[in-house]
Design a protein around this motif. Structure first.
Motif, short mmCIF file in Angstrom:
data_model
loop_
_atom_site.label_atom_id
_atom_site.label_comp_id
_atom_site.label_asym_id
_atom_site.label_seq_id
_atom_site.Cartn_x
_atom_site.Cartn_y
_atom_site.Cartn_z
N VAL A 147 1.11 -1.22 0.39
CA VAL A 147 0.12 -0.39 -0.25
C VAL A 147 0.83 1.44 0.07
N VAL A 148 1.81 1.20 0.58
CA VAL A 148 2.81 2.12 0.26
C VAL A 148 3.50 2.77 -1.07
N LYS A 149 3.69 4.12 -1.42
CA LYS A 149 3.94 4.57 -3.07
C LYS A 149 5.92 4.95 -2.83
N GLY A 150 5.97 4.48 -3.72
CA GLY A 150 7.08 4.74 -3.63
C GLY A 150 7.55 6.33 -4.62
N GLY A 151 8.64 6.63 -5.13
CA GLY A 151 8.69 7.71 -5.81
C GLY A 151 8.32 9.00 -5.42
N GLY A 152 8.30 9.32 -4.65
CA GLY A 152 7.71 10.13 -3.54
C GLY A 152 6.51 10.73 -3.86
N VAL A 153 5.57 10.01 -3.55
CA VAL A 153 3.75 9.94 -3.58
C VAL A 153 2.84 9.97 -2.02
N TRP A 154 2.29 10.84 -2.34
CA TRP A 154 1.47 11.57 -1.17
C TRP A 154 0.73 9.76 -1.15
N THR A 155 0.80 9.00 0.19
CA THR A 155 -0.68 8.02 0.63
C THR A 155 -1.37 9.42 1.91
N HIS A 156 -2.58 8.51 1.57
CA HIS A 156 -3.37 8.89 3.08
C HIS A 156 -3.45 7.36 3.18
N LEU A 157 -3.21 7.12 4.77
CA LEU A 157 -4.09 6.29 5.69
C LEU A 157 -4.36 6.86 6.80
N CYS A 158 -4.98 5.55 7.26
CA CYS A 158 -5.96 6.14 8.62
C CYS A 158 -6.44 4.67 8.91
N GLY A 159 -6.81 4.51 9.91
CA GLY A 159 -6.40 3.68 10.82
C GLY A 159 -7.90 3.54 12.09
N ALA A 160 -8.24 3.13 12.40
CA ALA A 160 -9.92 3.09 13.07
C ALA A 160 -9.77 2.14 13.92
N TRP A 161 -10.07 1.53 15.39
CA TRP A 161 -10.49 1.32 15.71
C TRP A 161 -11.62 0.80 17.68
N SER A 162 -12.09 0.17 17.50
CA SER A 162 -13.56 -0.24 18.55
C SER A 162 -13.07 -0.85 19.72
N SER A 163 -13.05 -0.51 21.00
CA SER A 163 -13.20 -1.28 21.83
C SER A 163 -14.58 -2.60 21.95
N GLU A 164 -15.33 -2.47 21.44
CA GLU A 164 -16.36 -3.08 21.20
C GLU A 164 -15.75 -4.15 20.29
N GLN A 165 -15.97 -5.17 21.14
CA GLN A 165 -15.55 -6.57 19.69
C GLN A 165 -14.55 -6.27 19.21
N GLY A 166 -13.41 -5.58 19.45
CA GLY A 166 -12.04 -5.11 19.23
C GLY A 166 -11.43 -4.94 17.48
N ILE A 167 -12.49 -4.41 17.27
CA ILE A 167 -12.67 -4.63 15.36
C ILE A 167 -11.55 -3.09 15.23
N ALA A 168 -10.04 -3.65 14.01
CA ALA A 168 -9.86 -2.81 13.90
C ALA A 168 -9.36 -2.92 12.28
N SER A 169 -9.34 -1.47 12.00
CA SER A 169 -9.28 -2.04 10.32
C SER A 169 -7.99 -0.67 9.86
N LEU A 170 -7.16 -1.43 8.70
CA LEU A 170 -6.07 0.42 8.06
C LEU A 170 -6.92 -0.31 7.04
N TRP A 171 -7.28 1.83 6.94
CA TRP A 171 -7.00 2.14 5.74
C TRP A 171 -5.79 2.48 4.70
N ALA A 172 -5.88 2.10 3.28
CA ALA A 172 -5.00 3.12 2.76
C ALA A 172 -5.54 3.79 1.06
N ASP A 173 -5.69 5.10 0.49
CA ASP A 173 -6.71 6.07 0.00
C ASP A 173 -7.55 5.52 -0.79
N GLY A 174 -8.51 5.59 0.84
CA GLY A 174 -9.67 5.52 0.80
C GLY A 174 -10.23 3.99 0.76
N HIS A 175 -9.61 3.21 1.05
CA HIS A 175 -10.04 2.08 0.40
C HIS A 175 -9.50 0.74 1.88
#
Length: 470
Positions: free
Chosen positions: A333-361
């Protein structure tokens, strides 16, 4: 006795004369190549004719010269019909006639078909030549207009960024000159296309007579289209260079981490206490290079330095909550060549659901991550480094007493080198639509600020050479 022999001698003379005349006629006839018409292959035609004549003459001579004991013939000598001679001549004449007829017929067919094809081609060119030329030229003009619009848009973006420092201004000026040259070239090509279109449409009734001129115009048009394609390639490179320099999502500032160093980082003072049971953290990053473990976002306490971590490792992105044992990983998911990458990490204590997002996906999703856990308050929040001794450096419970150049607990191998912008944190899990909007590079994601950390509003203090840039 003499009188009795006189008729026989006369008959013999007549036969000899006929033989001589027949032989001379045979010599004068010239039929060219031999043809196969019931004649044995390999036997020469002249020998066969002479052989037939010889047999017929012998038969005639036998009839005209009877035995001496026989009575003289009451009437004149009658030669037998030369049936083989007639057949031979008939076959030869028929073969030659057929050959001439076939050659004449083939020649007529070729002439007629070529004349018909030429007429059809002239009618086609007269009817459709001008229309095709106009269509191609219209497409070329449309391409030139689109490129001109893109050039103007790029120049507007460049003019808006003239307030940068001297180095950036020098690079900006060079790019602006290059784009201005390209814009002039595109306008010149557009003028040439208009002239070509006027020439093609000036005299529609004489299209057939001016076929050569239309062909020359078409060749010129192909050359113009080729030049436009080259101009477009150069333009794309210039636009790519300009986009790499511009900040994404409408952000006006960014944090620059010039190199890997244990002294270079940025401390963040959140607007709300970090005793959270759910959160979402998002940021834009453009790394210069990525090591096996490069820290983007880190929050820790003395008891647990790894409460929240958003990391890079090669082309992978890593997200942890509550310690390194609770890991969410996404590859490629990490792009080379000096390109901007958008990253998000989301977590909820209920059921311990964690998700990772890259460029909106969403690129990774793991349940059971720190289920039932509550983030403790009073730790330190950093960008571009992690403090693994649990010291306080501007956390929610600290006083921001970290001194510039403080090196305790930092590791240069973990440091981030590159640019970072749009750092935001919410005390809830964002929806898929919200994250997708934040990840639009041409959008206005920086205007959507978090309530825990808001880019441009929350206090962020650079240390050791890190700095804000426009």
């Amino acid at each position: 006795m003499f009188l009795w022999r006189l008729p026989q001698a006369a008959c013999l003379v007549l036969v000899c004369v006929s033989l001589t005349l027949g032989y001379e006629d045979d010599i004068e006839v010239n039929y060219g190549d031999s043809y196969y018409n019931e004649i044995t292959e390999g036997e020469p035609l002249e020998q066969y004719i002479k052989y037939v004549q010889y047999i017929d003459n012998i038969n005639n001579l036998d009839q005209c010269l009877p035995n001496a004991t026989a009575t003289p013939a009451p009437g004149p000598c009658k030669a037998t019909d030369m049936t083989k001679w007639d057949k031979l001549f008939s076959m030869l004449e028929n073969s030659q006639m057929r050959e001439n007829m076939l050659l004449q017929f083939s020649d007529d067919i070729i002439k007629v078909e070529l004349g018909s094809l030429r007429g059809e081609m002239l009618r086609f060119v007269a009817q459709y030549g001008g229309a095709c030329g106009v269509a191609v030229e219209t497409a070329g003009r449309r391409m030139s207009m689109q490129m001109e619009a893109r050039l103007r848009e790029s120049m507007e973006h460049l003019r808006q960024d003239r307030s940068t420092d001297a180095v950036n201004s020098a690079g900006n000026s060079h790019q602006e000159k290059l784009l201005q040259q390209l814009l002039t070239e595109v306008r010149t090509q557009a003028i040439q296309l208009i002239k070509l279109e006027n020439i093609c449409l000036s005299n529609p009734e004489a299209k057939g007579e001016n076929l050569q001129q239309e062909v020359a115009s078409a060749e010129m048009l192909v050359a113009v289209v080729t030049e436009l394609a080259k101009t477009r390639a150069v333009l794309e490179l210039a636009l790519k260079s300009a986009q790499q320099r511009h900040l994404p999502a409408g952000c006006e500032t960014a944090l620059l981490f010039p190199m890997r160093s244990r002294r270079i980082f940025s401390s963040v003072t959140p607007d709300l206490p970090l005793s959270l049971s759910s959160f979402t953290v998002c940021l834009w990053a453009k790394p210069v290079s990525v090591s096996n473990r490069t820290v983007l976002f880190s929050y820790g306490t003395k008891r647990n330095p790894y409460e929240i971590q958003l990391l890079l490792s090669g082309t992978r992105a890593l997200f942890t909550v509550g310690g390194e044992a609770h890991l969410v990983e996404a590859r490629g998911v990490v792009k080379g060549g000096g390109v901007w990458t958008h990253l998000c990490g989301a977590w909820s204590s209920e059921q311990g659901i964690a998700s990772l997002w890259a460029d909106g996906h969403r690129v990774a999703f793991t349940p059971g991550v720190a289920e039932g856990h509550m983030l403790p308050d009073g730790g330190s929040l950093q960008l571009g480094q992690e403090k693994n001794d649990g010291g306080v450096s501007g956390g929610s419970g600290g006083s921001g007493s970290q001194m510039p150049g403080f090196e305790g607990g930092f590791d240069a191998k973990l440091a981030f080198a590159g640019k970072m912008t749009g750092v935001n944190m919410w005390d809830r899990v964002l929806t898929e639509e919200e994250i997708s909007q934040l990840a639009l590079q041409d959008g206005e994601g920086c205007e959507q600020r978090g309530n825990v950390v808001g880019w441009g509003l929350t206090e962020i203090v650079p240390h050791g050479g890190a700095q804000f840039i426009n």
